[in-house]
Write a protein that holds these residues in place. Structure first.
Motif, mmCIF file in Angstrom:
data_model
loop_
_atom_site.group_PDB
_atom_site.id
_atom_site.type_symbol
_atom_site.label_atom_id
_atom_site.label_comp_id
_atom_site.label_asym_id
_atom_site.label_seq_id
_atom_site.Cartn_x
_atom_site.Cartn_y
_atom_site.Cartn_z
ATOM 1 N N ALA A 129 64.591 83.067 91.312
ATOM 2 C CA ALA A 129 65.079 82.505 90.064
ATOM 3 C C ALA A 129 66.238 81.557 90.340
ATOM 4 C CB ALA A 129 65.533 83.627 89.149
ATOM 5 N N GLY A 130 66.327 80.512 89.544
ATOM 6 C CA GLY A 130 67.403 79.539 89.713
ATOM 7 C C GLY A 130 66.972 78.296 90.453
ATOM 8 N N THR A 131 65.793 78.316 91.074
ATOM 9 C CA THR A 131 65.253 77.125 91.731
ATOM 10 C C THR A 131 64.273 76.468 90.781
ATOM 11 O OG1 THR A 131 65.439 78.245 93.855
ATOM 12 C CG2 THR A 131 64.128 76.244 93.802
ATOM 13 N N PHE A 132 64.654 75.335 90.251
ATOM 14 C CA PHE A 132 63.818 74.669 89.263
ATOM 15 C C PHE A 132 62.823 73.740 89.939
ATOM 16 C CE2 PHE A 132 67.618 75.752 86.875
ATOM 17 C CZ PHE A 132 67.064 76.354 85.762
ATOM 18 N N MET A 133 61.691 73.567 89.284
ATOM 19 C CA MET A 133 60.654 72.677 89.797
ATOM 20 C C MET A 133 60.851 71.291 89.190
ATOM 21 S SD MET A 133 57.411 75.223 89.647
ATOM 22 C CE MET A 133 56.404 74.399 90.835
ATOM 23 N N ALA A 134 60.591 70.270 89.989
ATOM 24 C CA ALA A 134 60.704 68.894 89.505
ATOM 25 C C ALA A 134 59.526 68.598 88.597
ATOM 26 C CB ALA A 134 60.719 67.931 90.674
ATOM 27 N N SER A 135 59.801 67.935 87.479
ATOM 28 C CA SER A 135 58.712 67.631 86.545
ATOM 29 C C SER A 135 58.366 66.152 86.642
ATOM 30 C CB SER A 135 59.119 67.996 85.119
ATOM 31 O OG SER A 135 60.335 67.382 84.793
ATOM 32 N N HIS A 136 57.184 65.870 87.179
ATOM 33 C CA HIS A 136 56.652 64.517 87.273
ATOM 34 C C HIS A 136 55.669 64.300 86.133
ATOM 35 C CE1 HIS A 136 58.435 63.866 91.257
ATOM 36 N NE2 HIS A 136 58.099 65.116 91.509
ATOM 37 N N PHE A 137 55.133 63.084 86.012
ATOM 38 C CA PHE A 137 54.242 62.792 84.898
ATOM 39 C C PHE A 137 52.908 63.528 84.998
ATOM 40 C CE2 PHE A 137 52.984 59.846 88.113
ATOM 41 C CZ PHE A 137 51.635 59.614 87.919
ATOM 42 N N ASP A 138 52.462 63.870 86.209
ATOM 43 C CA ASP A 138 51.165 64.542 86.356
ATOM 44 C C ASP A 138 51.240 65.868 87.104
ATOM 45 O OD1 ASP A 138 51.819 63.448 88.803
ATOM 46 O OD2 ASP A 138 49.764 62.891 89.302
ATOM 47 N N ARG A 139 52.438 66.330 87.453
ATOM 48 C CA ARG A 139 52.545 67.565 88.225
ATOM 49 C C ARG A 139 53.957 68.144 88.115
ATOM 50 N NH1 ARG A 139 53.226 63.224 91.125
ATOM 51 N NH2 ARG A 139 54.768 63.114 92.775
ATOM 52 N N GLN A 140 54.086 69.408 88.564
ATOM 53 C CA GLN A 140 55.386 70.043 88.750
ATOM 54 C C GLN A 140 55.467 70.441 90.213
ATOM 55 O OE1 GLN A 140 55.295 73.176 85.846
ATOM 56 N NE2 GLN A 140 56.555 71.972 84.430
ATOM 57 N N TYR A 141 56.629 70.212 90.841
ATOM 58 C CA TYR A 141 56.747 70.371 92.285
ATOM 59 C C TYR A 141 58.044 71.092 92.632
ATOM 60 C CZ TYR A 141 57.117 69.073 97.209
ATOM 61 O OH TYR A 141 57.242 69.107 98.569
ATOM 62 N N CYS A 142 57.958 72.051 93.556
ATOM 63 C CA CYS A 142 59.148 72.734 94.062
ATOM 64 C C CYS A 142 59.547 72.070 95.378
ATOM 65 C CB CYS A 142 58.874 74.217 94.284
ATOM 66 S SG CYS A 142 60.297 75.081 94.989
ATOM 67 N N GLY A 143 60.751 71.553 95.433
ATOM 68 C CA GLY A 143 61.210 70.861 96.631
ATOM 69 C C GLY A 143 61.592 71.794 97.756
ATOM 70 N N LYS A 144 61.791 73.072 97.461
ATOM 71 C CA LYS A 144 62.211 74.019 98.485
ATOM 72 C C LYS A 144 61.032 74.583 99.271
ATOM 73 C CE LYS A 144 65.488 77.790 99.013
ATOM 74 N NZ LYS A 144 66.368 78.729 98.323
ATOM 75 N N CYS A 145 59.983 75.043 98.562
ATOM 76 C CA CYS A 145 58.845 75.665 99.244
ATOM 77 C C CYS A 145 57.591 74.790 99.239
ATOM 78 C CB CYS A 145 58.528 77.023 98.628
ATOM 79 S SG CYS A 145 57.923 76.935 96.945
ATOM 80 N N GLY A 146 57.560 73.738 98.413
ATOM 81 C CA GLY A 146 56.413 72.829 98.408
ATOM 82 C C GLY A 146 55.309 73.213 97.450
ATOM 83 N N LEU A 147 55.538 74.201 96.596
ATOM 84 C CA LEU A 147 54.532 74.613 95.617
ATOM 85 C C LEU A 147 54.369 73.527 94.570
ATOM 86 C CD1 LEU A 147 52.793 77.045 94.530
ATOM 87 C CD2 LEU A 147 54.743 77.510 93.049
ATOM 88 N N ARG A 148 53.115 73.252 94.189
ATOM 89 C CA ARG A 148 52.893 72.223 93.169
ATOM 90 C C ARG A 148 51.802 72.648 92.216
ATOM 91 N NH1 ARG A 148 51.050 67.621 97.062
ATOM 92 N NH2 ARG A 148 53.065 68.311 97.718
ATOM 93 N N TYR A 149 52.033 72.322 90.957
ATOM 94 C CA TYR A 149 51.060 72.528 89.897
ATOM 95 C C TYR A 149 50.656 71.155 89.388
ATOM 96 C CZ TYR A 149 52.570 77.402 89.759
ATOM 97 O OH TYR A 149 52.864 78.697 90.079
#
Length: 109
Positions: free
Chosen positions: A78-98
């Motif tokens: 908790a506390g690590t936010f995912m970056a919100s792009h126009f077509d995806r959400q991305y975690c810069g720490k672990c590389g997870l993407r939706y």
């Protein structure tokens, strides 16, 4: 001034090494290279003032709501936010993407 070699106590058959420097030998000095393009500028990180305000919203009642999704993996927590792009959400720490899937032409939303 240096003492002559005969003053040092050498044995008769011991090897003696003499070093001398050659000043006028060596390679010729090269001409300075003339570059055609200027050096590439490195990217500098832009400091955003009060960047935390993008992650939370406070209502008139004082309730705090998170505006961005938090990373669900255990290594981020908790506390690590995912970056919100126009077509995806991305975690810069672990590389997870939706990736958001676009609806096909024949389907209704």
């Amino acid at each position: 001034m240096a003492a002559p070699v005969s003053d040092y106590k050498y044995r008769r058959r011991s090897p003696r090494f003499i070093s001398c420097f050659v000043y006028d030998g060596g390679a010729k000095k090269r001409k300075k290279k003339n570059y055609r393009k200027p050096k590439k500028q490195k990217h500098k990180k832009k400091k955003v003032r009060l960047a935390v305000l993008k992650f939370y919203k406070v209502d008139e009642n004082g309730k705090i709501t998170r505006l961005r999704r938090e990373c669900p993996t255990t290594e981020c927590g908790a506390g690590t936010f995912m970056a919100s792009h126009f077509d995806r959400q991305y975690c810069g720490k672990c590389g997870l993407r939706y990736v958001f899937s676009k609806p096909k032409a024949g389907e209704d939303a």
